[in-house]
Design a protein around this motif. Structure first.
Motif, PDB file in Angstrom:
ATOM      1  N   ARG A 128       8.930  34.125 167.590  1.00 26.24           N
ATOM      2  CA  ARG A 128      10.186  34.710 168.256  1.00 26.24           C
ATOM      3  C   ARG A 128      11.389  35.040 167.543  1.00 26.24           C
ATOM      4  NH1 ARG A 128      13.253  36.883 171.266  1.00 26.24           N
ATOM      5  NH2 ARG A 128      14.545  35.922 173.036  1.00 26.24           N
ATOM      6  N   LEU A 129      11.476  34.227 166.472  1.00 25.71           N
ATOM      7  CA  LEU A 129      12.530  34.547 165.191  1.00 25.71           C
ATOM      8  C   LEU A 129      12.159  35.546 164.256  1.00 25.71           C
ATOM      9  CD1 LEU A 129      14.031  30.887 164.771  1.00 25.71           C
ATOM     10  CD2 LEU A 129      14.692  32.812 166.169  1.00 25.71           C
ATOM     11  N   GLN A 130      10.879  36.216 164.553  1.00 22.98           N
ATOM     12  CA  GLN A 130      10.467  37.326 163.677  1.00 22.98           C
ATOM     13  C   GLN A 130      10.476  36.934 162.300  1.00 22.98           C
ATOM     14  OE1 GLN A 130      12.007  41.139 164.879  1.00 22.98           O
ATOM     15  NE2 GLN A 130      12.431  40.577 167.057  1.00 22.98           N
ATOM     16  N   PHE A 131       9.772  35.911 161.976  1.00 26.58           N
ATOM     17  CA  PHE A 131       9.648  35.560 160.441  1.00 26.58           C
ATOM     18  C   PHE A 131       8.688  36.432 159.942  1.00 26.58           C
ATOM     19  CE2 PHE A 131      10.586  30.728 160.046  1.00 26.58           C
ATOM     20  CZ  PHE A 131      11.946  31.068 160.596  1.00 26.58           C
ATOM     21  N   THR A 132       8.986  36.653 158.711  1.00 25.23           N
ATOM     22  CA  THR A 132       7.933  37.538 158.062  1.00 25.23           C
ATOM     23  C   THR A 132       6.566  36.627 157.772  1.00 25.23           C
ATOM     24  OG1 THR A 132       8.484  36.496 155.857  1.00 25.23           O
ATOM     25  CG2 THR A 132       9.737  38.525 156.443  1.00 25.23           C
ATOM     26  N   PRO A 133       5.498  37.273 157.448  1.00 20.18           N
ATOM     27  CA  PRO A 133       4.482  36.686 157.193  1.00 20.18           C
ATOM     28  C   PRO A 133       4.303  35.367 156.105  1.00 20.18           C
ATOM     29  CG  PRO A 133       3.859  38.949 157.322  1.00 20.18           C
ATOM     30  CD  PRO A 133       5.333  38.891 157.455  1.00 20.18           C
ATOM     31  N   LEU A 134       4.978  35.932 155.104  1.00 18.89           N
ATOM     32  CA  LEU A 134       5.094  34.620 154.246  1.00 18.89           C
ATOM     33  C   LEU A 134       5.756  33.395 154.645  1.00 18.89           C
ATOM     34  CD1 LEU A 134       4.599  33.854 151.258  1.00 18.89           C
ATOM     35  CD2 LEU A 134       6.806  34.941 150.488  1.00 18.89           C
ATOM     36  N   ALA A 135       7.051  33.789 155.405  1.00 21.92           N
ATOM     37  CA  ALA A 135       7.659  32.569 155.682  1.00 21.92           C
ATOM     38  C   ALA A 135       6.849  31.815 156.918  1.00 21.92           C
ATOM     39  CB  ALA A 135       8.860  33.248 156.528  1.00 21.92           C
ATOM     40  N   MET A 136       6.051  32.497 157.546  1.00 20.88           N
ATOM     41  CA  MET A 136       5.367  31.986 158.542  1.00 20.88           C
ATOM     42  C   MET A 136       4.153  31.101 158.111  1.00 20.88           C
ATOM     43  SD  MET A 136       4.719  34.311 162.172  1.00 20.88           S
ATOM     44  CE  MET A 136       3.928  32.946 162.789  1.00 20.88           C
ATOM     45  N   ALA A 137       3.614  31.749 157.002  1.00 19.73           N
ATOM     46  CA  ALA A 137       2.638  30.511 156.013  1.00 19.73           C
ATOM     47  C   ALA A 137       3.129  29.492 155.796  1.00 19.73           C
ATOM     48  CB  ALA A 137       1.900  31.549 155.134  1.00 19.73           C
ATOM     49  N   PHE A 138       4.387  29.590 155.051  1.00 15.13           N
ATOM     50  CA  PHE A 138       4.991  28.559 154.534  1.00 15.13           C
ATOM     51  C   PHE A 138       5.317  27.154 155.853  1.00 15.13           C
ATOM     52  CE2 PHE A 138       6.521  30.710 150.688  1.00 15.13           C
ATOM     53  CZ  PHE A 138       5.818  30.014 149.888  1.00 15.13           C
ATOM     54  N   GLY A 139       5.691  27.820 157.006  1.00 14.52           N
ATOM     55  CA  GLY A 139       6.112  27.012 157.916  1.00 14.52           C
ATOM     56  C   GLY A 139       4.954  26.292 158.554  1.00 14.52           C
ATOM     57  N   LEU A 140       3.773  26.791 158.344  1.00 14.19           N
ATOM     58  CA  LEU A 140       2.349  26.033 158.996  1.00 14.19           C
ATOM     59  C   LEU A 140       1.949  24.988 157.973  1.00 14.19           C
ATOM     60  CD1 LEU A 140       0.449  29.183 160.452  1.00 14.19           C
ATOM     61  CD2 LEU A 140       1.982  27.218 161.636  1.00 14.19           C
ATOM     62  N   VAL A 141       2.430  25.234 156.699  1.00 16.88           N
ATOM     63  CA  VAL A 141       1.901  24.176 155.679  1.00 16.88           C
ATOM     64  C   VAL A 141       2.604  23.184 154.931  1.00 16.88           C
ATOM     65  CG1 VAL A 141       0.080  25.952 155.177  1.00 16.88           C
ATOM     66  CG2 VAL A 141       2.087  25.865 153.833  1.00 16.88           C
ATOM     67  N   ILE A 142       4.011  23.633 155.151  1.00 19.34           N
ATOM     68  CA  ILE A 142       4.917  22.307 154.459  1.00 19.34           C
ATOM     69  C   ILE A 142       5.449  21.261 155.244  1.00 19.34           C
ATOM     70  CG2 ILE A 142       6.064  24.336 153.343  1.00 19.34           C
ATOM     71  CD1 ILE A 142       8.465  24.137 155.178  1.00 19.34           C
ATOM     72  N   LEU A 143       4.799  20.825 156.408  1.00 17.15           N
ATOM     73  CA  LEU A 143       4.866  19.537 156.867  1.00 17.15           C
ATOM     74  C   LEU A 143       4.850  18.320 155.954  1.00 17.15           C
ATOM     75  CD1 LEU A 143       3.999  18.605 160.558  1.00 17.15           C
ATOM     76  CD2 LEU A 143       3.337  17.222 158.522  1.00 17.15           C
ATOM     77  N   PRO A 144       3.902  18.366 155.169  1.00 15.14           N
ATOM     78  CA  PRO A 144       3.822  16.896 154.438  1.00 15.14           C
ATOM     79  C   PRO A 144       5.003  16.856 153.441  1.00 15.14           C
ATOM     80  CG  PRO A 144       1.738  18.172 154.264  1.00 15.14           C
ATOM     81  CD  PRO A 144       2.623  19.292 154.976  1.00 15.14           C
ATOM     82  N   LEU A 145       5.776  18.005 153.044  1.00 10.48           N
ATOM     83  CA  LEU A 145       6.850  17.888 152.268  1.00 10.48           C
ATOM     84  C   LEU A 145       8.137  17.172 153.038  1.00 10.48           C
ATOM     85  CD1 LEU A 145       6.623  21.411 150.281  1.00 10.48           C
ATOM     86  CD2 LEU A 145       5.819  18.968 149.668  1.00 10.48           C
ATOM     87  N   PHE A 146       8.009  16.601 154.256  1.00 11.54           N
ATOM     88  CA  PHE A 146       9.080  16.141 154.861  1.00 11.54           C
ATOM     89  C   PHE A 146       8.564  14.897 155.257  1.00 11.54           C
ATOM     90  CE2 PHE A 146       9.808  20.581 155.660  1.00 11.54           C
ATOM     91  CZ  PHE A 146      11.307  20.688 155.941  1.00 11.54           C
ATOM     92  N   PRO A 147       9.335  13.738 154.410  1.00  6.22           N
ATOM     93  CA  PRO A 147       8.708  12.495 154.258  1.00  6.22           C
ATOM     94  C   PRO A 147       8.425  11.738 155.744  1.00  6.22           C
ATOM     95  CG  PRO A 147      10.672  12.813 152.788  1.00  6.22           C
ATOM     96  CD  PRO A 147      10.714  13.986 153.650  1.00  6.22           C
ATOM     97  N   LEU A 148       9.120  12.016 156.617  1.00  5.71           N
ATOM     98  CA  LEU A 148       9.173  11.190 157.869  1.00  5.71           C
ATOM     99  C   LEU A 148       7.796  11.762 158.738  1.00  5.71           C
ATOM    100  CD1 LEU A 148      12.671  11.041 159.078  1.00  5.71           C
ATOM    101  CD2 LEU A 148      11.128   9.044 157.977  1.00  5.71           C
TER     102      LEU A 148
END
Length: 582
Positions: A121-141
């Motif tokens: 919806r926010l029209q992320f670039t493909p690279l930003a979308m890829a990061f958005g799907l895989v970086i969850l483990p970098l958020f400690p909670l």
């Protein structure tokens, strides 16, 4: 090469990419789980398991009382069957252990799908979308709340909040209706979500004020109907009014707000923004007065009237429910870093044009950012709300990574490139900030990490399996140990950490922190047959600091009165088990 890049750009935007990430994460977590064990993680997870067991064993659907706590009355619980349902279903299909392993991972899938919807919806670039799907483990909670065996209600709440955010930034009436339904499920599970649901309503109101987009009545109407329906079907008629669940006063207020918001567009001069704002402000004032009148004392914090001993030795030390100024340094920095990621990510995205929403309404990026900032602010008051804030922060971190990581990787000199890469990842996610601040926790300890408390913790851990070999009886044990004892044996317990039941909770705490003779009177009052204590438990170490001659110290040291008999076969390491001699 160009064709391969094209296909990668296309794939990362599809549902298949979400499924691939979800399956990979799930398989990795399940692969390492044998090293961690196949038991519930903490007291609330054990109690959730007990609740599902009771239901499957024939306890009424509307009855979530824990009858093995303080029998025969039992412990009144505010928990919702909405969280029990997927656990019960998978337990019937695959067994109890498989259900506990799979349900947290099942909750992760709608979270990833919601993240994908937000980024599209926010029209992320493909690279930003890829990061958005895989970086969850970098958020400690986040990893721990979506880990196998973590079956409490925090993950479902956070997922519903994220789904609401994904629906908020859409423009259709149906999206507002579904958002209201998800918000209703959220507050039925836990009333703690109510402030952020109010923020959702305010953001729908912002749309009407700035753009005359009348989605607020649809959101509030579905919230009112769904909250009443879900409360009635999952809790039944509310016989006793507790302040920790959704009450008729809340639902009536939702309905009144829905009616008023539906009338507002037909009032005079609604083509003028100041008039629209005045109408919305008037609606808010009327609803606040109505809620205060209908809810009475329940309009305030239900934890505000805890007995002093519970405030001091129980709720005051539950880190997840405390504000930022009572957290360890590493946790406080993690919460602040999460808010900073949201704020900086929004500012950078607006400046660089990475957000490219369509339409003349208030920019959907602004709506999303305001909701995320509200969640981040809430987490500074109640730490466990950081789970919601960190989920909402992922898109902002992904945008920052997509901007700065390629720049770091483009540096030609090896050492600067490595340092820049580490900085790009470390500064745009909260994991490394929290890890680097960890040594400061010992230099500036909170009360539960004070040197005198840590020094009293015995080495090792306590497993309560040995209690299953003893004849069933009533056990007086520290509050956090109770649910696991129930899960691993046929015993009953005097109390556990559930705030509706203050009298037995306060009695157990007073027995442990007070003189031995006071404990004897409490044991006689409840007719307890066993006393159990774990010298390695943090809460026990805290109780021991109350007084050098108290009952907790006597139990841990083995210097017990004659009316207690140590059961050597059941006691192991820091675990001490005693039988009461009549």
């Amino acid at each position: 090469m160009g064709e391969r890049i094209f296909h990668w750009h296309h794939f990362v935007r599809t549902v298949w990419a979400v499924l691939a990430v979800w399956l990979a994460y799930g398989l990795i977590r399940l692969a390492i789980q044998p090293m961690l064990g196949w038991e519930p993680v903490g007291p609330d997870d054990w109690t959730r398991l007990l609740q599902v067991r009771n239901w499957l064993d024939g306890q009424g659907f509307w009855d979530v009382t824990q009858y093995r706590m303080n029998p025969p009355e039992g412990f009144s619980m505010h928990w919702s069957r909405l969280v029990d349902m997927p656990l019960a279903l998978l337990a019937l299909m695959f067994g109890e252990t498989a259900a506990m392993a799979l349900v947290p991972l099942v909750w992760l899938l709608p979270a990833l799908l919601a993240l994908r919807a937000i980024m599209l919806r926010l029209q992320f670039t493909p690279l930003a979308m890829a990061f958005g799907l895989v970086i969850l483990p970098l958020f400690p909670l986040l990893p721990g709340n979506f880990a196998p065996m973590r079956i409490d209600h925090h993950a479902p709440q956070a997922v519903l909040a994220l789904v609401c955010a994904a629906l908020l930034i859409r423009t259709s009436r149906w999206s507002a209706v579904v958002c209201g339904i998800c918000a209703a499920a959220w507050v039925v599970i836990s009333l703690e979500g109510l402030p952020l649901v109010a923020v959702l309503a305010g953001l729908y109101g912002l749309r009407y004020w700035l753009n005359r987009q009348s989605l607020l009545p649809w959101f509030l109407g579905s919230l009112a109907i769904a909250s009443a329906a879900l409360s009635l079907t999952t809790r039944g008629p509310v016989e006793a009014l507790y302040c920790d669940i959704l009450l008729p006063g809340h639902m009536i207020t939702f309905a009144a707000a829905a009616v008023i918001s539906a009338i507002i567009p037909f009032l005079p001069w609604q083509d003028r923004a100041p008039v629209r704002l005045a109408a919305l402000a008037g609606m808010g004032a009327v609803c606040l007065i109505m809620a205060a009148s209908l809810l009475g004392p329940c309009a305030t914090n239900p934890m505000a009237e805890l007995e002093p001993v519970l405030q001091t030795y129980w709720h005051g030390y539950i880190a997840e429910g405390l504000p930022i100024w009572r957290q360890p340094v590493s946790v406080a920095l993690m919460l602040l870093w999460t808010v900073a990621i949201i704020a900086f990510g929004w500012w950078r995205a607006r400046g660089s044009g990475l957000f490219r929403p369509q339409g003349a309404e208030p920019a959907v990026s602004t709506l999303y950012a305001l909701f995320a900032l509200a969640a981040g602010g809430y987490s500074l008051l109640v730490m466990r709300e950081g789970v919601v804030a960190q989920l909402l922060a992922i898109p902002f971190a992904a945008l920052l990574l997509a901007e700065f990581l390629p720049r770091a990787r483009a540096i030609t000199a090896p050492l600067p490139r490595i340092l820049a890469t580490l900085a790009a990842v470390g500064l745009t996610t909260p994991l490394f900030a929290s890890a680097f601040a960890k040594p400061l926790d010992q230099k500036f300890p909170v009360a539960t990490m004070a040197p005198d408390v840590i020094a009293l913790r015995q080495p090792g851990e306590c497993r309560y399996d040995s209690l299953a070999d003893l004849p069933a009886g009533l056990v007086l044990a520290p509050l956090d140990a109770g649910p696991e004892i129930l899960g691993k044996s046929n015993h009953t317990i005097v109390a556990a950490s559930y705030h509706r039941n203050q009298r037995p909770m306060a009695d157990v705490l007073s027995a442990l922190i007070g003189p031995v003779e006071n404990a004897r009177a409490t044991i006689a009052l409840y007719d307890a047959e066993y006393v159990v204590i774990c010298g390695a438990a943090p809460d026990v170490a805290l109780y021991r600091t109350a007084n050098a001659d108290n009952f907790a110290n006597a139990l841990v040291s083995g210097k017990v009165p004659r009316w207690l008999e140590r059961l050597d076969a059941a006691s192991e390491g820091p675990l001490q088990v005693y039988r009461v001699i009549r």
